[in-house]
Design an enzyme around this catalytic site. Structure first.
Site, PDB file in Angstrom:
ATOM      1  N   ASP A  38       4.996 -35.540 -13.236  1.00 16.06           N
ATOM      2  CA  ASP A  38       4.581 -35.025 -11.932  1.00 16.06           C
ATOM      3  C   ASP A  38       3.084 -35.212 -11.756  1.00 16.06           C
ATOM      4  O   ASP A  38       2.322 -35.168 -12.715  1.00 16.06           O
ATOM      5  CB  ASP A  38       4.903 -33.530 -11.804  1.00 16.06           C
ATOM      6  CG  ASP A  38       6.396 -33.251 -11.926  1.00 16.06           C
ATOM      7  OD1 ASP A  38       7.155 -33.838 -11.140  1.00 16.06           O
ATOM      8  OD2 ASP A  38       6.774 -32.454 -12.794  1.00 16.06           O
ATOM      9  N   ASP A  40       0.002 -33.515  -9.483  1.00 14.64           N
ATOM     10  CA  ASP A  40      -0.429 -32.465  -8.569  1.00 14.64           C
ATOM     11  C   ASP A  40      -1.804 -32.817  -8.013  1.00 14.64           C
ATOM     12  O   ASP A  40      -2.613 -33.476  -8.678  1.00 14.64           O
ATOM     13  CB  ASP A  40      -0.498 -31.116  -9.285  1.00 14.64           C
ATOM     14  CG  ASP A  40       0.870 -30.639  -9.756  1.00 14.64           C
ATOM     15  OD1 ASP A  40       1.881 -31.024  -9.133  1.00 14.64           O
ATOM     16  OD2 ASP A  40       0.926 -29.898 -10.762  1.00 14.64           O
ATOM     17  N   ASP A 107      -5.027 -21.922 -15.549  1.00 13.04           N
ATOM     18  CA  ASP A 107      -4.514 -21.135 -16.672  1.00 13.04           C
ATOM     19  C   ASP A 107      -5.190 -21.460 -18.009  1.00 13.04           C
ATOM     20  O   ASP A 107      -5.699 -20.574 -18.686  1.00 13.04           O
ATOM     21  CB  ASP A 107      -2.982 -21.279 -16.784  1.00 13.04           C
ATOM     22  CG  ASP A 107      -2.508 -22.728 -16.814  1.00 13.04           C
ATOM     23  OD1 ASP A 107      -3.350 -23.652 -16.825  1.00 13.04           O
ATOM     24  OD2 ASP A 107      -1.282 -22.944 -16.825  1.00 13.04           O
TER      25      ASP A 107
END
Length: 202
Positions: A38, A40, A107
């Site tokens: 993926d 982002d 994070d």
């Protein structure tokens, strides 16, 4: 190695006057020599501005609004830079800010790298490259808030540990042990989504 649709979206955002970067796990995977599953995008454009730019977009989320760009069955996630000034305890997450603030709100440090494919630069505001070289996983969000605010981050920490072979910092391990019961407060859909990501990553 970067997805063509992600490149197209970044160019379109930048052409509109916004900042836009490939961010997070895809940069980590590329640095590990893996082709990311993926891609982002992080941008200075607000969710509404992003939605107006792309006909194939949809705003989702209440806790923090993001935009999904649909390319057939593929989805590219676009997030607006988040403010570092938000109140962790109250979970007020729809406060937008600068790229520097956004980096400090991610994070883990190895996920806080930003890549501009237009000029080939990687931006690192949180010593993520240093942690990458040391092969450690360090939390950027204060650990007294991070896992209680979003218990799914505990699963992610373990996923990154296994996927990269990097060591969890001792305080991250301690916080996971302390906050482990919080996982039961997560919705089934959030947990299912994270587990499916893990299962589909090989």
């Amino acid at each position: 190695m970067i997805d063509r649709d992600a490149l197209w979206a970044i160019r379109k955002l930048q052409a509109s006057g916004a900042e836009a970067y490939v961010v997070g796990g895809s940069i980590r995977d590329l640095m590990l020599g893996k082709i990311p599953k993926d891609f982002d995008i992080a941008t200075s454009a607000s969710p509404r501005q992003v939605q107006r730019l792309f006909w194939n977009s949809r705003i989702i989320g209440k806790r923090f609004r993001i935009v999904h760009l649909f390319f057939g069955e593929k989805i590219i996630e676009v997030t607006t830079f988040r403010s570092e000034e938000e109140n962790f305890e109250e979970g007020n997450n729809n406060v937008f800010g600068t790229i520097e603030q956004d980096a400090k709100r991610r994070d883990f440090s190895i996920n806080a790298l930003y890549y501009n494919p237009q000029n080939g630069q990687i931006l690192d505001f949180c010593n993520g490259i240093e942690d990458f070289e040391k092969k450690v996983i360090r939390s950027l969000i204060p650990l007294k808030y991070s896992f209680s605010e979003d218990p799914v981050r505990m699963l992610r920490a373990i996923k990154y540990h296994v996927a990269t072979g990097f060591a969890l910092k001792w305080n991250v391990k301690l916080a996971i042990k302390k906050n482990a019961p919080c996982i039961s407060s997560c919705s089934t859909s959030r947990l299912t989504e994270e587990i499916m990501k893990i299962l589909s990553s090989g």
